[in-house]
Write a protein that holds these residues in place. Sequence first.
Motif, PDB file in Angstrom:
ATOM      1  N   THR A 111       0.968  -1.213   0.082  1.00 49.20           N
ATOM      2  CA  THR A 111      -0.059   0.008   0.032  1.00 49.20           C
ATOM      3  C   THR A 111       1.032   1.202   0.126  1.00 49.20           C
ATOM      4  N   ARG A 112       0.543   2.220  -0.638  1.00 51.77           N
ATOM      5  CA  ARG A 112       1.092   3.706  -0.642  1.00 51.77           C
ATOM      6  C   ARG A 112       0.337   4.672  -0.384  1.00 51.77           C
ATOM      7  N   PHE A 113       0.562   5.714   0.410  1.00 51.60           N
ATOM      8  CA  PHE A 113      -0.314   6.807   0.789  1.00 51.60           C
ATOM      9  C   PHE A 113       0.246   7.927   0.243  1.00 51.60           C
ATOM     10  N   LEU A 114      -0.624   8.778  -0.304  1.00 50.96           N
ATOM     11  CA  LEU A 114      -0.287  10.061  -0.985  1.00 50.96           C
ATOM     12  C   LEU A 114      -1.206  11.056  -0.796  1.00 50.96           C
ATOM     13  N   LYS A 138       8.287   5.309   6.361  1.00 53.60           N
ATOM     14  CA  LYS A 138       8.583   6.183   5.259  1.00 53.60           C
ATOM     15  C   LYS A 138       8.216   5.672   3.921  1.00 53.60           C
ATOM     16  N   THR A 139       8.599   4.226   3.858  1.00 55.25           N
ATOM     17  CA  THR A 139       8.400   3.429   2.380  1.00 55.25           C
ATOM     18  C   THR A 139       7.105   3.383   2.155  1.00 55.25           C
ATOM     19  N   SER A 140       6.053   3.792   3.095  1.00 52.76           N
ATOM     20  CA  SER A 140       4.697   3.436   2.679  1.00 52.76           C
ATOM     21  C   SER A 140       4.150   4.886   1.905  1.00 52.76           C
ATOM     22  N   PHE A 141       4.900   5.729   1.616  1.00 60.82           N
ATOM     23  CA  PHE A 141       4.535   7.167   1.209  1.00 60.82           C
ATOM     24  C   PHE A 141       5.259   7.136  -0.220  1.00 60.82           C
ATOM     25  N   LEU A 142       4.207   7.748  -0.949  1.00 59.82           N
ATOM     26  CA  LEU A 142       4.784   8.189  -2.327  1.00 59.82           C
ATOM     27  C   LEU A 142       4.201   9.713  -2.731  1.00 59.82           C
ATOM     28  N   SER A 143       4.907  10.591  -3.612  1.00 57.44           N
ATOM     29  CA  SER A 143       4.548  11.591  -4.277  1.00 57.44           C
ATOM     30  C   SER A 143       3.884  11.158  -5.560  1.00 57.44           C
ATOM     31  N   GLN A 164       4.851  -2.348  -9.862  1.00 56.22           N
ATOM     32  CA  GLN A 164       3.824  -3.261 -10.217  1.00 56.22           C
ATOM     33  C   GLN A 164       3.346  -3.968  -8.858  1.00 56.22           C
ATOM     34  N   ASP A 165       4.026  -3.891  -7.733  1.00 65.07           N
ATOM     35  CA  ASP A 165       3.713  -4.530  -6.510  1.00 65.07           C
ATOM     36  C   ASP A 165       2.802  -3.736  -5.762  1.00 65.07           C
ATOM     37  N   VAL A 166       2.474  -2.494  -5.892  1.00 62.54           N
ATOM     38  CA  VAL A 166       1.584  -1.654  -5.292  1.00 62.54           C
ATOM     39  C   VAL A 166       0.407  -2.277  -5.535  1.00 62.54           C
ATOM     40  N   GLU A 167      -0.570  -2.608  -4.604  1.00 62.73           N
ATOM     41  CA  GLU A 167      -1.976  -3.092  -4.887  1.00 62.73           C
ATOM     42  C   GLU A 167      -3.006  -2.103  -4.273  1.00 62.73           C
ATOM     43  N   HIS A 168      -2.611  -1.135  -3.452  1.00 59.24           N
ATOM     44  CA  HIS A 168      -3.411   0.029  -2.901  1.00 59.24           C
ATOM     45  C   HIS A 168      -2.755   1.377  -2.899  1.00 59.24           C
ATOM     46  N   TYR A 169      -3.559   2.324  -3.588  1.00 55.12           N
ATOM     47  CA  TYR A 169      -3.223   3.728  -3.649  1.00 55.12           C
ATOM     48  C   TYR A 169      -4.120   4.438  -2.832  1.00 55.12           C
ATOM     49  N   VAL A 170      -3.727   5.335  -1.741  1.00 56.19           N
ATOM     50  CA  VAL A 170      -4.560   5.827  -0.817  1.00 56.19           C
ATOM     51  C   VAL A 170      -4.355   7.091  -0.870  1.00 56.19           C
ATOM     52  N   PHE A 171      -5.200   7.819  -1.539  1.00 50.63           N
ATOM     53  CA  PHE A 171      -5.209   9.435  -1.469  1.00 50.63           C
ATOM     54  C   PHE A 171      -5.654  10.158  -0.361  1.00 50.63           C
ATOM     55  N   ILE A 172      -5.093  11.025   0.438  1.00 54.18           N
ATOM     56  CA  ILE A 172      -5.603  11.514   1.410  1.00 54.18           C
ATOM     57  C   ILE A 172      -5.851  13.151   1.454  1.00 54.18           C
ATOM     58  N   ASP A 173      -6.671  13.918   1.962  1.00 51.52           N
ATOM     59  CA  ASP A 173      -6.776  15.216   1.813  1.00 51.52           C
ATOM     60  C   ASP A 173      -7.826  15.555   3.081  1.00 51.52           C
ATOM     61  N   ASP A 174      -7.493  16.836   3.377  1.00 53.88           N
ATOM     62  CA  ASP A 174      -8.437  17.357   4.373  1.00 53.88           C
ATOM     63  C   ASP A 174      -9.993  17.642   4.284  1.00 53.88           C
ATOM     64  N   LEU A 175     -10.301  18.078   3.033  1.00 57.36           N
ATOM     65  CA  LEU A 175     -11.415  18.375   2.707  1.00 57.36           C
ATOM     66  C   LEU A 175     -11.944  18.232   1.364  1.00 57.36           C
ATOM     67  N   CYS A 176     -13.264  17.391   1.247  1.00 56.27           N
ATOM     68  CA  CYS A 176     -13.679  17.212  -0.195  1.00 56.27           C
ATOM     69  C   CYS A 176     -14.912  18.248  -0.102  1.00 56.27           C
ATOM     70  N   GLY A 177     -14.725  19.414  -0.709  1.00 51.26           N
ATOM     71  CA  GLY A 177     -15.994  20.324  -0.758  1.00 51.26           C
ATOM     72  C   GLY A 177     -16.874  20.202  -1.896  1.00 51.26           C
ATOM     73  N   LYS A 201      -6.200  -1.001  -6.502  1.00 57.53           N
ATOM     74  CA  LYS A 201      -7.395  -0.450  -5.968  1.00 57.53           C
ATOM     75  C   LYS A 201      -6.969   1.180  -5.388  1.00 57.53           C
ATOM     76  N   VAL A 202      -7.895   1.785  -5.667  1.00 59.04           N
ATOM     77  CA  VAL A 202      -7.605   3.335  -5.332  1.00 59.04           C
ATOM     78  C   VAL A 202      -8.637   4.035  -4.371  1.00 59.04           C
ATOM     79  N   HIS A 203      -8.099   4.533  -3.178  1.00 62.27           N
ATOM     80  CA  HIS A 203      -8.961   4.995  -2.350  1.00 62.27           C
ATOM     81  C   HIS A 203      -8.754   6.518  -2.254  1.00 62.27           C
ATOM     82  N   TYR A 204      -9.938   7.387  -1.752  1.00 59.67           N
ATOM     83  CA  TYR A 204      -9.841   8.802  -1.829  1.00 59.67           C
ATOM     84  C   TYR A 204     -10.596   8.903  -0.426  1.00 59.67           C
ATOM     85  N   LEU A 205      -9.580   9.109   0.566  1.00 55.23           N
ATOM     86  CA  LEU A 205     -10.095   9.579   1.786  1.00 55.23           C
ATOM     87  C   LEU A 205      -9.821  10.824   2.543  1.00 55.23           C
ATOM     88  N   VAL A 206     -10.817  11.448   2.938  1.00 54.88           N
ATOM     89  CA  VAL A 206     -10.891  12.897   3.682  1.00 54.88           C
ATOM     90  C   VAL A 206     -11.117  12.987   4.944  1.00 54.88           C
TER      91      VAL A 206
END
Length: 320
Positions: A111-114, A138-143, A164-177, A201-206
Amino acid sequence: MSREDVIDRLYDKLKILSDSVWDRHHSLPHIEEWASQFTEAPEIPDDERIQALYLLSNFIYFGQREIRALLVSLYRDLFRAPMIRTIRKRLGGTSDLAALHAEYEHTLAHTRFLGVGNPSESGSHLLYYFRQENSLAKTSFLSSHQIFDRIQNEGAATVRVRDQDVEHYVFIDDLCGSGTQAEEYSRDLVDPLKHLNPNAKVHYLVLFGTTNGLQKIRELNRYDFVDSVFEIDESFKCLSDDSRIFSTGDPHFDRAKTLETCMRLGAQLWPSHPLGYKDGQLLIGFSHNTPDNTLPIFWAETGATKAWTPMFKRYHKIYG
């Protein structure tokens, strides 16, 4: 209740907010400076200063301490718990904690968090606290620029997913307006990612998401998971017919007149969005910034036709 009694009551509440919730970063002299920009009137419903103070007394502010706690909830409740439920189901409903832990650690390793936006924006800014509070490597994070590789082959460039081994991309933000930024991100990043790696799998979590904004993102069908720690429904639009802060029936505070004031001043501060970006009408701010979905009378500094002292300054994106 007299005009003076109403003002005293509002300032009593604002002093409590200043001393506790706002960590004294917004003092009573600062409140006075901001409030002095509104006109006064003998009748309470006509007094713009009282209207502004009433809105300020209902402003929802999150300091660094609260943001850190919300980031713990985001990881625990919106990512870790759903993943463990999925793993348990895949393992036939097992209660073997060791097996669940081992499988979760395997998922986390893939999993990688962005952050949403470029590295200078709030989504990426939150990742520092997110990593600390949840004890992540720190290896769990990407730009975002690290998702893809560009390969030059006989003069032609091709793009591929870097890992190609990353299965989950988790995008994080403070607000979805309004959902605009997440929509643009999905078009520029998620679509090509899914095309090159359909199994990802792509996640959008706020931390906070408006009901309409989250629904808009779900309807794109580009993200596999869309969720928020706290969902903001229509009652949080402070000047709407369904506004929660004008639902008490208090005769001292008139929604229609307050709306008129905010529209008039907002039009001088941000003509295209006088009540906040895409009619956001929010009363919300964070220690690291104030969203443009919030009423401009709180965050604007230099308007289109009016100089202004903000209560909760907004740091704008600068393009160039």
